[in-house]
Design a protein around this motif. Structure first.
Motif, mmCIF file in Angstrom:
data_model
loop_
_atom_site.group_PDB
_atom_site.id
_atom_site.type_symbol
_atom_site.label_atom_id
_atom_site.label_comp_id
_atom_site.label_asym_id
_atom_site.label_seq_id
_atom_site.Cartn_x
_atom_site.Cartn_y
_atom_site.Cartn_z
ATOM 1 N N GLN A 1 0.877 -1.150 -0.054
ATOM 2 C CA GLN A 1 0.122 -0.035 0.149
ATOM 3 C C GLN A 1 0.971 1.047 0.029
ATOM 4 O O GLN A 1 1.846 1.324 0.994
ATOM 5 C CB GLN A 1 -0.739 -0.107 1.112
ATOM 6 C CG GLN A 1 -1.846 1.153 1.461
ATOM 7 C CD GLN A 1 -2.997 0.824 0.707
ATOM 8 O OE1 GLN A 1 -3.316 -0.168 0.395
ATOM 9 N NE2 GLN A 1 -3.329 2.063 0.109
ATOM 10 N N LEU A 2 0.836 2.283 -1.141
ATOM 11 C CA LEU A 2 1.688 3.255 -1.226
ATOM 12 C C LEU A 2 1.400 4.390 0.034
ATOM 13 O O LEU A 2 0.170 4.489 0.290
ATOM 14 C CB LEU A 2 1.645 3.750 -2.450
ATOM 15 C CG LEU A 2 2.157 3.009 -3.559
ATOM 16 C CD1 LEU A 2 2.012 3.898 -5.037
ATOM 17 C CD2 LEU A 2 3.557 2.632 -3.603
ATOM 18 N N SER A 3 2.297 4.911 0.351
ATOM 19 C CA SER A 3 2.081 5.931 1.566
ATOM 20 C C SER A 3 1.494 7.316 0.505
ATOM 21 O O SER A 3 1.514 7.188 -0.522
ATOM 22 C CB SER A 3 3.448 6.445 2.090
ATOM 23 O OG SER A 3 4.136 7.266 1.040
ATOM 24 N N ASP A 4 1.035 8.323 1.243
ATOM 25 C CA ASP A 4 0.514 9.536 0.843
ATOM 26 C C ASP A 4 1.464 10.159 -0.004
ATOM 27 O O ASP A 4 1.166 10.517 -1.273
ATOM 28 C CB ASP A 4 -0.078 10.373 1.710
ATOM 29 C CG ASP A 4 -1.367 9.690 2.489
ATOM 30 O OD1 ASP A 4 -1.808 8.702 1.976
ATOM 31 O OD2 ASP A 4 -1.653 10.536 3.608
ATOM 32 N N GLN B 1 4.175 8.601 -1.735
ATOM 33 C CA GLN B 1 4.251 8.010 -2.794
ATOM 34 C C GLN B 1 3.185 7.982 -3.693
ATOM 35 O O GLN B 1 3.472 8.434 -4.985
ATOM 36 C CB GLN B 1 4.615 6.483 -2.232
ATOM 37 C CG GLN B 1 5.751 6.071 -1.613
ATOM 38 C CD GLN B 1 6.077 4.797 -1.059
ATOM 39 O OE1 GLN B 1 4.905 4.122 -0.617
ATOM 40 N NE2 GLN B 1 7.128 4.159 -1.288
ATOM 41 N N GLN B 2 1.997 7.894 -3.162
ATOM 42 C CA GLN B 2 0.907 8.101 -3.939
ATOM 43 C C GLN B 2 0.712 9.347 -4.759
ATOM 44 O O GLN B 2 0.383 9.338 -6.042
ATOM 45 C CB GLN B 2 -0.442 8.028 -3.257
ATOM 46 C CG GLN B 2 -1.681 7.750 -4.045
ATOM 47 C CD GLN B 2 -1.716 6.332 -4.871
ATOM 48 O OE1 GLN B 2 -1.132 5.280 -4.383
ATOM 49 N NE2 GLN B 2 -2.580 6.355 -5.902
ATOM 50 N N GLN B 3 1.112 10.397 -4.046
ATOM 51 C CA GLN B 3 0.875 11.616 -4.869
ATOM 52 C C GLN B 3 2.114 11.893 -6.132
ATOM 53 O O GLN B 3 1.585 12.193 -7.056
ATOM 54 C CB GLN B 3 1.472 12.743 -3.685
ATOM 55 C CG GLN B 3 1.563 14.283 -4.201
ATOM 56 C CD GLN B 3 0.143 14.828 -4.233
ATOM 57 O OE1 GLN B 3 -0.827 14.668 -3.255
ATOM 58 N NE2 GLN B 3 0.092 15.311 -5.306
ATOM 59 N N VAL C 1 3.241 9.261 -7.688
ATOM 60 C CA VAL C 1 2.585 8.418 -8.835
ATOM 61 C C VAL C 1 1.632 9.232 -9.647
ATOM 62 O O VAL C 1 1.514 9.147 -10.904
ATOM 63 C CB VAL C 1 2.267 7.192 -8.580
ATOM 64 C CG1 VAL C 1 1.347 6.205 -9.525
ATOM 65 C CG2 VAL C 1 3.229 6.379 -7.545
ATOM 66 N N VAL C 2 0.691 9.919 -8.915
ATOM 67 C CA VAL C 2 -0.432 10.346 -9.384
ATOM 68 C C VAL C 2 0.265 11.548 -10.208
ATOM 69 O O VAL C 2 -0.305 11.678 -11.802
ATOM 70 C CB VAL C 2 -1.378 10.998 -8.395
ATOM 71 C CG1 VAL C 2 -2.479 11.905 -9.119
ATOM 72 C CG2 VAL C 2 -2.224 9.616 -8.022
ATOM 73 N N GLU D 1 9.533 1.984 -5.300
ATOM 74 C CA GLU D 1 8.034 1.574 -5.111
ATOM 75 C C GLU D 1 7.601 2.433 -6.159
ATOM 76 O O GLU D 1 6.276 2.366 -6.998
ATOM 77 C CB GLU D 1 7.441 1.435 -3.818
ATOM 78 C CG GLU D 1 7.998 0.491 -3.073
ATOM 79 C CD GLU D 1 7.411 -1.039 -3.686
ATOM 80 O OE1 GLU D 1 6.488 -1.186 -4.621
ATOM 81 O OE2 GLU D 1 8.225 -1.878 -3.172
ATOM 82 N N VAL D 2 7.878 3.648 -6.133
ATOM 83 C CA VAL D 2 7.080 4.695 -7.178
ATOM 84 C C VAL D 2 7.625 4.354 -8.736
ATOM 85 O O VAL D 2 6.500 4.475 -9.364
ATOM 86 C CB VAL D 2 7.738 6.167 -6.882
ATOM 87 C CG1 VAL D 2 7.288 7.275 -8.027
ATOM 88 C CG2 VAL D 2 7.361 6.613 -5.389
ATOM 89 N N ALA E 1 5.461 1.331 -9.678
ATOM 90 C CA ALA E 1 3.812 1.922 -9.806
ATOM 91 C C ALA E 1 3.743 2.408 -11.370
ATOM 92 O O ALA E 1 2.760 2.164 -11.887
ATOM 93 C CB ALA E 1 3.412 2.508 -8.568
#
Ligand code: ADP
Ligand code: ZN
Ligand code: ZN
Length: 724
Positions: free
Chosen positions: A193-196, A198-200, A202-203, A227-228, A231
């Motif tokens: 589960q990506l951290s916030d 990381q998610q940011q 990637v988006v 991980e980035v 993804a």
């Protein structure tokens, strides 16, 4: 008028060569041709087709043979290479030669691009059953007993297997075959589960897929950059596009390949210089055919064809390994940006210690910055402490506080890393009676003592001699090693901590390709150990039980005359420190120095890399150094000092008069003598890239024409990353 082919040839001369088209076949831009050149035949690349020759076409020779029906290099690569040759002042032919795997620079048909598989023959099976072979051969027969394996699998399971394979194939025990590459090698494994943050990241990058945009992903080692990447590569694959991931060293490649393949469930093509030439050509051709979706490689992989490009990633973008330091002196990170622009894809530069160049680009708004500040898994960042070494009793260079920290760590059953960026036993061997020291006769620098091999070795030219028993000048037997290298620290730590395994990791102990991984694999996660080593230890392999990083000395970096020394030092310290406390146990870093008040160390340890880098950048801006100015370095070397001086004086005189141009030199190189050759240089600087580049080609041509140029070896380095 017959058409004329403009051909780039692998010779160190600027310019293209004109030939008449071959009798058979129609050459096109990007196809290879075999041509006569002097008394030789060379493989060249057709760069343009013109109606008229530069010289009278009656004097032109004809292409001997057309090697490719279509274009081997697509228009994007052709254009990028032409740009690169022009920008870094390379000979066009050398740029094309860098781009092609060696096997494709020969006048042979392209190799098949299926997977290479190996299996046992009937005789091989009998040999395996009889158990008659030894060593690598036996191991290889054992591996293949369960069925055929691909070359890539074999490389992972038995490094160095090719030699055994050759022997066994010659004896009729093994067979080689070619199969089409499978689509998906295995089902992909689950991502965390990506951290916030990381998610940011990637988006944000994901939203730019399909267009050019550089990103700087700023996150320390262990912050989850990979991980980035993963993804994003998944998104790229889902769009049916290709991803190119550059890493600075092959040392990092095997683990990364494994991780990529497991996660993505696709074949990962690997391109680096230690690969066999056949494998390299195959991987390159698969990328060109579009069947390779994920390509991982070192510097030269930046030239991989990407007909369906989706994303380019440059990991550890600050690493100087991206700059080629001889021949065609390109910078793979910079070239990655140029390619991304031409391909219309985003480019992601990742680093925990970004180069000042990239930080300046981000500051100027040319790159968008993404931060990963938290480290998933680790409780908190390592605690950093400076040890003042002044007036301390040192044990082979190590202070009581440093040794105490190591002792505490191993007593807790944890592991310590003792870092010193010098190989060998001691950097100097000194006569205590008369002051003589052992120097390299060819470089005028001290020889490094390698005690285990009983040799004195020059780290600049590899000159070697036996360690003398007595002083060659005064005859005294009192020769004393001065200073410490990793070998001496290993010895001292072994004596101090006899119950704990001490492992030395440097170029000497890991000369074999896979030795580094193997050495680290012997470390048990739950056992105490001491690692001693050079910057090789700054990266790679996660060591969850490593909780202390002890930095023995970095003071050389504080005195260096190279204006990049501060940046390098900060990067190295942060990278090494990042090895401490990667898992659940908190980490600690101790750094001993004679200059505890040094502003760079202070700001680095108190406020971190970003703050130190900001100060370094402000300094560079103030004194107008790169990245706020642009440099070109002319280097020259020759057996005699006068030859160097004469050439550099003539080169200086050949410069155009231009008030915007600052000239330093001619002067001696920081190492005036190396491997028996005298060295000098001339440094050009300008506030604008255009000013500098505007005069370079014509100056280069003038240099080639200089009579004094024939007596020296010289080169031009655009954006040099060191001034040696
Ligand atoms: P970097 O590339 O920046 O060094 P990695 O991506 O290798 O960092 O991550 C460091 C470690 O943390 C790896 O073991 C990785 O599996 C783990 N990790 C990364 N992101 C997460 C996450 N969101 N959740 C759990 N573990 C993670
Ligand atoms: Zn002496
Ligand atoms: Zn030398």
């Amino acid at each position: 008028m017959p058409a004329v082919l403009r051909v780039a040839l692998p010779v160190p001369l600027p310019g293209l060569f004109d030939y008449l088209p071959p009798t058979v076949g129609a050459a096109c831009v990007g196809s290879r041709v075999l041509v006569p050149f002097g008394r030789h035949k060379l493989v060249g690349m057709v760069v343009a087709i013109d109606a008229e020759a530069a010289v009278g076409s009656s004097r032109l020779k004809q292409v001997l043979r057309l090697l490719d029906d279509g274009a081997l290099l697509d228009p994007e690569l052709m254009q990028t290479l032409a740009w690169a040759a022009d920008y870094w002042l390379g000979a066009p032919g050398e740029a094309y030669a860098n781009a092609l795997p060696l096997a494709l620079r020969e006048a042979k048909p392209l190799p098949p691009i299926g997977d290479e598989y190996w299996s046992l023959s009937g005789a091989g099976r009998s040999a395996h059953d009889a158990g008659s072979r030894r060593g690598g051969s036996k191991a290889l027969l054992g591996l293949l007993a369960a069925g055929a394996l691909s070359a890539q699998d074999l490389s992972e399971r038995q490094p160095g297997w090719r030699e055994a394979a050759r022997r066994l194939a010659a004896a009729g025990l093994l067979e080689r075959s070619e199969r089409p590459p499978p689509d998906r090698s295995s089902p992909p494994s689950l991502a965390p589960q990506l951290s916030d943050e990381q998610q940011q990241a990637v988006v944000t990058v994901g939203a730019s897929l399909g267009q050019y945009q550089p990103f700087l992903l700023d996150g320390v080692t262990g912050s989850g950059k990979t991980e980035v990447y993963l993804a994003l590569i998944e998104q790229v694959l889902a769009q049916g596009r290709q991803a190119l991931l550059l890493v600075p060293e092959i040392g990092l490649a095997p683990q990364t390949v494994r991780r990529l393949r497991e996660r993505l469930g696709v074949i990962v093509e690997v391109l680096h210089s230690n690969l066999s030439e056949g494998d390299r050509a195959r991987a390159w051709l698969r990328a060109r055919a579009g069947s390779a979706r994920v390509i991982l490689g070192t510097r030269s992989a930046v030239f991989t064809p990407l007909p369906q490009a989706g994303l380019i990633i440059v990991d550890e973008e600050h690493d100087s390994a991206y700059k080629q330091q001889e021949g065609f002196r390109y910078h793979a990170r910079d070239l990655a940006l140029v390619r991304a622009r031409a391909l219309g894809v985003p480019v992601l530069l990742g680093s925990g210690t970004p180069s000042l160049e990239s930080l300046a680009n981000a500051e100027a708004g040319r790159y968008r910055t993404l931060h990963l500040r938290a480290r998933p898994g680790a409780i908190r960042p390592p605690q950093v402490q400076i040890i003042d070494m002044r007036a301390q009793r040192l044990e082979h260079g190590m202070s009581p506080a440093l040794l105490g920290a190591v002792a505490d760590t191993v007593a807790r059953g944890e592991q310590a890393l003792v870092f010193r960026n010098r190989r060998g036993y001691a950097p100097v061997l000194l006569c205590h009676a008369c002051g003589w020291h052992a120097g390299c006769p060819r470089c005028d620098r001290p020889l490094t003592l390698h005690a285990g091999r009983r040799q004195l070795i020059c780290h600049h030219c590899d000159y070697r001699q036996r360690v003398p028993a007595a002083c060659p000048t005064c005859g005294a037997g009192d020769l004393k090693p001065q200073g410490q290298g990793t070998e001496r620290l290993e010895e001292a730590l072994l004596a101090q901590f006899p119950q704990v395994p001490v492992l030395r990791v440097d170029r000497e102990t890991t000369r074999r390709r896979d030795a580094f991984e193997q050495l680290l694999a012997t470390l048990r996660d739950d056992q105490p150990a001491i690692l001693v080593g050079t910057q090789m230890l700054a990266k790679g392999h996660d060591l969850p039980n490593l909780t202390l990083v002890a930095i023995v000395g970095v003071d050389e970096g504080l005195h260096s005359i190279d204006f990049r020394a501060g940046e390098r030092l900060a990067q190295l310290v942060v990278q090494v420190a990042g090895r401490a406390g990667r898992a659940r146990k908190p980490g600690r870093v101790v750094l001993q120095t004679h200059q505890p008040e040094h502003p760079l160390l202070r700001s680095l340890l108190a406020h971190g890399y970003a703050a130190a880098a900001r100060e370094l950048l402000a300094e560079r801006r103030l004194i107008q150094l790169p990245p706020y100015s642009y440099q070109v370095l002319l280097r020259a070397e020759a057996p005699q000092r006068e030859q160097v001086d004469a050439f550099l004086a003539a080169a200086h005189a050949a410069l155009p008069v231009n008030a915007q141009l600052q000239i330093a030199g001619p002067m001696s190189a920081p190492m005036p003598l190396r491997a028996g050759r005298h060295r000098g240089q001339l440094l050009l600087e300008a506030a604008s890239r255009r000013t500098l580049h505007g005069m370079l080609r014509s100056w280069q041509l003038a240099l080639i024409a200089l009579p004094s140029a024939r007596k020296v070896r010289w080169s031009l380095d655009v954006d040099p990353i060191d001034l040696y």
